[in-house]
Design a protein around this motif. Structure first.
Motif, PDB file in Angstrom:
ATOM      1  N   THR A  31      -8.315  12.565 -11.044  1.00 40.38           N
ATOM      2  CA  THR A  31      -7.452  13.654 -11.547  1.00 40.38           C
ATOM      3  C   THR A  31      -8.258  14.933 -11.732  1.00 40.38           C
ATOM      4  OG1 THR A  31      -6.679  11.887 -12.954  1.00 40.38           O
ATOM      5  CG2 THR A  31      -5.504  13.929 -13.140  1.00 40.38           C
ATOM      6  N   ALA A  32      -9.499  14.767 -12.216  1.00 40.96           N
ATOM      7  CA  ALA A  32     -10.325  15.956 -12.463  1.00 40.96           C
ATOM      8  C   ALA A  32     -10.529  16.721 -11.159  1.00 40.96           C
ATOM      9  CB  ALA A  32     -11.670  15.544 -13.043  1.00 40.96           C
ATOM     10  N   GLU A  33     -10.764  15.995 -10.057  1.00 39.71           N
ATOM     11  CA  GLU A  33     -10.979  16.676  -8.766  1.00 39.71           C
ATOM     12  C   GLU A  33      -9.676  17.283  -8.250  1.00 39.71           C
ATOM     13  OE1 GLU A  33     -14.032  17.242  -7.789  1.00 39.71           O
ATOM     14  OE2 GLU A  33     -14.646  16.026  -9.504  1.00 39.71           O
ATOM     15  N   ILE A  34      -8.572  16.531  -8.388  1.00 35.47           N
ATOM     16  CA  ILE A  34      -7.270  17.071  -7.933  1.00 35.47           C
ATOM     17  C   ILE A  34      -6.975  18.381  -8.662  1.00 35.47           C
ATOM     18  CG2 ILE A  34      -4.754  16.687  -7.978  1.00 35.47           C
ATOM     19  CD1 ILE A  34      -5.389  13.661  -7.477  1.00 35.47           C
ATOM     20  N   ASN A  35      -7.281  18.399  -9.955  1.00 34.29           N
ATOM     21  CA  ASN A  35      -6.980  19.605 -10.746  1.00 34.29           C
ATOM     22  C   ASN A  35      -7.853  20.798 -10.377  1.00 34.29           C
ATOM     23  OD1 ASN A  35      -4.901  18.406 -12.068  1.00 34.29           O
ATOM     24  ND2 ASN A  35      -6.141  17.715 -13.804  1.00 34.29           N
ATOM     25  N   LYS A  36      -8.951  20.525  -9.672  1.00 34.74           N
ATOM     26  CA  LYS A  36      -9.819  21.647  -9.268  1.00 34.74           C
ATOM     27  C   LYS A  36      -9.322  22.345  -7.997  1.00 34.74           C
ATOM     28  CE  LYS A  36     -14.111  19.609 -10.889  1.00 34.74           C
ATOM     29  NZ  LYS A  36     -15.287  18.904 -10.378  1.00 34.74           N
ATOM     30  N   LYS A  92       0.860  -1.189   0.000  1.00 33.28           N
ATOM     31  CA  LYS A  92       0.000   0.000   0.000  1.00 33.28           C
ATOM     32  C   LYS A  92       0.890   1.230   0.000  1.00 33.28           C
ATOM     33  CE  LYS A  92      -3.735  -2.153   2.701  1.00 33.28           C
ATOM     34  NZ  LYS A  92      -4.866  -2.107   1.780  1.00 33.28           N
ATOM     35  N   VAL A  93       0.389   2.306  -0.656  1.00 31.85           N
ATOM     36  CA  VAL A  93       1.134   3.567  -0.679  1.00 31.85           C
ATOM     37  C   VAL A  93       0.194   4.682  -0.221  1.00 31.85           C
ATOM     38  CG1 VAL A  93       2.117   5.300  -2.240  1.00 31.85           C
ATOM     39  CG2 VAL A  93       2.820   2.920  -2.453  1.00 31.85           C
ATOM     40  N   ILE A  94       0.690   5.503   0.685  1.00 29.44           N
ATOM     41  CA  ILE A  94      -0.079   6.680   1.123  1.00 29.44           C
ATOM     42  C   ILE A  94       0.599   7.920   0.534  1.00 29.44           C
ATOM     43  CG2 ILE A  94      -0.762   8.077   3.122  1.00 29.44           C
ATOM     44  CD1 ILE A  94      -0.955   5.482   4.762  1.00 29.44           C
ATOM     45  N   VAL A  95      -0.127   8.638  -0.297  1.00 31.26           N
ATOM     46  CA  VAL A  95       0.445   9.808  -0.981  1.00 31.26           C
ATOM     47  C   VAL A  95       0.087  11.054  -0.169  1.00 31.26           C
ATOM     48  CG1 VAL A  95       0.513  11.109  -3.145  1.00 31.26           C
ATOM     49  CG2 VAL A  95       0.156   8.620  -3.190  1.00 31.26           C
ATOM     50  N   ALA A  96       1.115  11.667   0.460  1.00 30.20           N
ATOM     51  CA  ALA A  96       0.874  12.818   1.347  1.00 30.20           C
ATOM     52  C   ALA A  96       1.646  14.040   0.842  1.00 30.20           C
ATOM     53  CB  ALA A  96       1.288  12.454   2.771  1.00 30.20           C
ATOM     54  N   VAL A  97       1.580  14.286  -0.461  1.00 28.24           N
ATOM     55  CA  VAL A  97       2.306  15.427  -1.059  1.00 28.24           C
ATOM     56  C   VAL A  97       1.305  16.561  -1.317  1.00 28.24           C
ATOM     57  CG1 VAL A  97       3.958  13.835  -2.130  1.00 28.24           C
ATOM     58  CG2 VAL A  97       2.042  14.688  -3.484  1.00 28.24           C
ATOM     59  N   PRO A  98       1.776  17.811  -1.467  1.00 23.88           N
ATOM     60  CA  PRO A  98       0.830  18.895  -1.755  1.00 23.88           C
ATOM     61  C   PRO A  98       0.134  18.663  -3.107  1.00 23.88           C
ATOM     62  CG  PRO A  98       3.036  19.750  -1.253  1.00 23.88           C
ATOM     63  CD  PRO A  98       3.169  18.278  -1.411  1.00 23.88           C
ATOM     64  N   PRO A  99      -1.106  19.139  -3.241  1.00 23.91           N
ATOM     65  CA  PRO A  99      -1.826  18.914  -4.501  1.00 23.91           C
ATOM     66  C   PRO A  99      -1.108  19.493  -5.719  1.00 23.91           C
ATOM     67  CG  PRO A  99      -2.999  20.454  -3.068  1.00 23.91           C
ATOM     68  CD  PRO A  99      -1.907  19.869  -2.258  1.00 23.91           C
ATOM     69  N   MET A 101       1.911  19.196  -6.456  1.00 18.77           N
ATOM     70  CA  MET A 101       2.833  18.182  -6.990  1.00 18.77           C
ATOM     71  C   MET A 101       2.084  17.197  -7.883  1.00 18.77           C
ATOM     72  SD  MET A 101       5.831  18.865  -5.915  1.00 18.77           S
ATOM     73  CE  MET A 101       5.505  20.612  -6.014  1.00 18.77           C
ATOM     74  N   LEU A 102       0.830  16.918  -7.520  1.00 18.14           N
ATOM     75  CA  LEU A 102       0.029  15.980  -8.320  1.00 18.14           C
ATOM     76  C   LEU A 102      -0.449  16.675  -9.597  1.00 18.14           C
ATOM     77  CD1 LEU A 102      -1.994  14.478  -5.353  1.00 18.14           C
ATOM     78  CD2 LEU A 102      -0.050  13.432  -6.534  1.00 18.14           C
ATOM     79  N   GLN A 103      -0.804  17.943  -9.471  1.00 13.93           N
ATOM     80  CA  GLN A 103      -1.277  18.692 -10.648  1.00 13.93           C
ATOM     81  C   GLN A 103      -0.148  18.873 -11.665  1.00 13.93           C
ATOM     82  OE1 GLN A 103      -2.785  22.256  -8.849  1.00 13.93           O
ATOM     83  NE2 GLN A 103      -4.723  21.318  -8.290  1.00 13.93           N
ATOM     84  N   GLY A 120       2.204  16.912 -12.240  1.00 11.34           N
ATOM     85  CA  GLY A 120       2.679  15.623 -12.766  1.00 11.34           C
ATOM     86  C   GLY A 120       4.057  15.250 -12.250  1.00 11.34           C
ATOM     87  N   ASN A 121       4.414  15.720 -11.058  1.00 14.56           N
ATOM     88  CA  ASN A 121       5.735  15.394 -10.513  1.00 14.56           C
ATOM     89  C   ASN A 121       5.884  13.911 -10.195  1.00 14.56           C
ATOM     90  OD1 ASN A 121       5.839  18.206 -10.413  1.00 14.56           O
ATOM     91  ND2 ASN A 121       7.372  18.111  -8.798  1.00 14.56           N
ATOM     92  N   ILE A 122       4.748  13.267  -9.945  1.00 14.53           N
ATOM     93  CA  ILE A 122       4.785  11.818  -9.713  1.00 14.53           C
ATOM     94  C   ILE A 122       4.023  11.161 -10.854  1.00 14.53           C
ATOM     95  CG2 ILE A 122       4.141   9.937  -8.156  1.00 14.53           C
ATOM     96  CD1 ILE A 122       4.336  11.910  -5.824  1.00 14.53           C
ATOM     97  N   ASP A 123       4.696  10.202 -11.475  1.00 14.50           N
ATOM     98  CA  ASP A 123       4.104   9.499 -12.609  1.00 14.50           C
ATOM     99  C   ASP A 123       3.408   8.228 -12.087  1.00 14.50           C
ATOM    100  OD1 ASP A 123       3.573   8.980 -15.183  1.00 14.50           O
ATOM    101  OD2 ASP A 123       5.570   8.211 -15.696  1.00 14.50           O
ATOM    102  N   PHE A 124       2.105   8.150 -12.255  1.00 13.15           N
ATOM    103  CA  PHE A 124       1.381   6.953 -11.812  1.00 13.15           C
ATOM    104  C   PHE A 124       1.215   6.006 -12.989  1.00 13.15           C
ATOM    105  CE2 PHE A 124       0.288  10.078  -8.645  1.00 13.15           C
ATOM    106  CZ  PHE A 124       0.195   9.359  -7.464  1.00 13.15           C
ATOM    107  N   ILE A 125       1.516   4.732 -12.759  1.00  8.38           N
ATOM    108  CA  ILE A 125       1.336   3.723 -13.808  1.00  8.38           C
ATOM    109  C   ILE A 125       0.422   2.630 -13.254  1.00  8.38           C
ATOM    110  CG2 ILE A 125       2.489   2.074 -15.354  1.00  8.38           C
ATOM    111  CD1 ILE A 125       5.091   3.709 -14.845  1.00  8.38           C
ATOM    112  N   PRO A 126      -0.767   2.385 -13.811  1.00  6.67           N
ATOM    113  CA  PRO A 126      -1.400   3.194 -14.854  1.00  6.67           C
ATOM    114  C   PRO A 126      -1.781   4.587 -14.341  1.00  6.67           C
ATOM    115  CG  PRO A 126      -2.951   1.586 -13.948  1.00  6.67           C
ATOM    116  CD  PRO A 126      -1.624   1.302 -13.314  1.00  6.67           C
ATOM    117  N   ASP A 127      -2.230   5.466 -15.260  1.00  6.69           N
ATOM    118  CA  ASP A 127      -2.657   6.806 -14.873  1.00  6.69           C
ATOM    119  C   ASP A 127      -3.716   6.726 -13.774  1.00  6.69           C
ATOM    120  OD1 ASP A 127      -1.058   7.955 -16.733  1.00  6.69           O
ATOM    121  OD2 ASP A 127      -2.645   8.188 -18.246  1.00  6.69           O
ATOM    122  N   LEU A 128      -3.770   7.755 -12.949  1.00  9.93           N
ATOM    123  CA  LEU A 128      -4.851   7.811 -11.955  1.00  9.93           C
ATOM    124  C   LEU A 128      -6.184   7.878 -12.697  1.00  9.93           C
ATOM    125  CD1 LEU A 128      -3.461  10.462  -9.412  1.00  9.93           C
ATOM    126  CD2 LEU A 128      -3.559   7.975  -9.138  1.00  9.93           C
TER     127      LEU A 128
END
Ligand SMILES: Cc1cc2nc3c(=O)[nH]c(=O)nc-3n(C[C@H](O)[C@H](O)[C@H](O)COP(=O)(O)OP(=O)(O)OC[C@H]3O[C@@H](n4cnc5c(N)ncnc54)[C@H](O)[C@@H]3O)c2cc1C
Length: 390
Positions: A227-232, A201-208, A210-212, A214-222
């Motif tokens: 992603t739509a909510e993170i980008n808001k 399991k991975v817990i992602v606790a980075v500022p939003p 960083m996710l917006q 694309g600093n972390i590449d998720f495979i497969p894509d989220l």
């Protein structure tokens, strides 16, 4: 009298600076008392949310976890300025945006929080567009603005003394996570140093941000719904500057606009030194200022202060420091705007295949965009990860 009400209204409604201060709700007790889960959990980011997630796992007797932190320092946006005056000052988060009894409520082990706090209630306000200071009569002050701060200590020392000490042996700093591959049964987490670690399991606790970005590449894509909510999630860019002067020629609070304030940085703290802090967060002017070099930022603000206070800034200047949060490569923001009304927090919190979990100050409901919110969010998600595994 009318101007006082207008000012109160402006302060209450101004965008960046005024939280729903003082609102307090009890922290629910943990639902779990222990766990027999044996899988591996990796936490990404050692800000308050990541540290709190680890602290909760530790409390529940789970030790097969590791925290990967990108920068050389833990704490995220909770940092300390410890070499400026005779007291440490908060370099990032500073106010306790709820009743300070939450500091004890968030403790899981037997520690007793001994940090003293002060009521932060400025008395003299100055609105930059008005020439003279406005004194708010006592009767109205608490309706205008009141919060709490640490008296001699900081958010950083709180996080360190009561939580980080329990988890520090499992933290790796200087380990920016680049890729999270959750295609197979085991999750592969790769850092920019080229190390690959395996987790269940991975817990992602980075500022939003960083996710917006694309600093972390998720495979497969989220999933696109996530992603739509993170980008808001909207963020305020920004910085802090501390000026020490050998005279206190300024008011408690000088408001330039909804996004930029100068405030007495040691109001109510036990020191004789004079510190004026500029907090700039959000808005167009801040957006331009964050791009300046530290030298130009300093010059801009000294000019502004000299104009406001008729040359007194230059006359009484002793020293200054700058913390430009927008230029921190793994943060890039101050806090999130908009009190989470514009995105669906639940969609981001929904774990992916019971493998990938998200937490942070931006995912803490009523405690949105705060340190205690981040701590509570980390605690919730750690519990959820273990409950899912039961
Ligand atoms: C100037 C300023 C003033 C503030 N004022 C207040 C206040 O008065 N009161 C209050 O309650 N809150 C305040 N805040 C907001 C508060 O600091 C945040 O809400 C809180 O720190 C969020 O915690 P977090 O753990 O979610 O994120 P963060 O504190 O941002 O921690 C995230 C961590 O993730 C790490 N990271 C990022 N990318 C990676 C990667 N790829 N791999 C590994 N690690 C990574 C970062 O380096 C960081 O350490 C303020 C913030 C700032 C900057």
């Amino acid at each position: 009298m009318i101007s006082i009400f207008v000012l109160a209204l402006l302060l209450k409604t101004s965008d960046a600076f005024f939280w729903r201060h003082g609102r307090y709700s009890e922290v629910p007790p943990l639902e779990l008392s222990s766990t027999d889960y044996t899988g591996k959990i990796i936490i990404i980011g050692a800000g308050p949310a990541g540290i709190s997630a680890a602290y909760t796992l530790e409390y529940l007797g789970f030790q097969n976890y590791q925290i990967l932190e990108a920068s050389a320092e833990v704490g995220g946006r909770v940092q300390e300025l410890d070499d400026f005056i005779d007291l440490p000052l908060d370099a990032g988060a500073e106010w306790i945006h709820t009743h300070p009894r939450i500091l004890q409520d968030m403790i899981l082990f037997d520690d007793v929080v001994t940090d003293e706090t002060i009521v932060y209630r400025p008395k003299q306000y100055r609105w930059a567009v008005f020439r003279d200071r406005i004194k708010i009569p006592l009767l109205f002050r608490r309706f205008v603005y009141q919060e709490w701060k640490f008296k001699r200590t900081t958010w950083k020392s709180y996080l360190h003394d009561y939580m980080y000490t329990y988890v520090q042996d499992r933290v790796q700093v200087g380990a920016p996570v680049q890729t999270i591959d959750y295609t197979g049964a085991k999750i592969q987490v790769t850092t920019s140093n080229g190390d690959t670690l395996e987790a269940d399991k991975v817990i992602v606790a980075v500022p939003p941000t960083m996710l917006q970005n694309g600093n972390i590449d998720f495979i497969p894509d989220l999933p696109s719904s996530k992603t739509a909510e993170i980008n808001k999630v909207e963020m305020y860019e920004g910085f802090k500057i501390w000026f020490e002067f050998d005279d206190r020629f300024y008011q408690d609070y000088t408001i330039i606009d909804s996004y930029r304030i100068y405030f007495d940085g040691v109001l109510g703290k036990p020191t004789q030194r004079n510190v004026l802090t500029m907090l700039s967060a959000g808005g167009e002017v801040t957006g331009d200022l964050v791009k300046l070099s530290d030298e130009n930022l300093f010059e801009f603000h000294m000019k502004e202060l000299d104009k406001l206070f008729r040359g007194k800034a230059t006359e009484h200047y002793v020293q200054h420091r700058i913390q430009n949060w927008s230029q921190e490569p793994y943060i890039k923001e101050t806090w999130e705007a908009g009190y989470n009304s514009r995105f669906d927090e639940g969609r981001i919190l929904e774990p992916i295949d019971e493998k990938i979990y998200f937490c942070g100050g931006y995912l803490s409901g009523d405690h949105y965009a705060t340190v205690h919110g981040a701590i509570l969010s980390g605690r919730e998600v750690a519990q959820k990860a273990l409950k899912d595994a039961a």
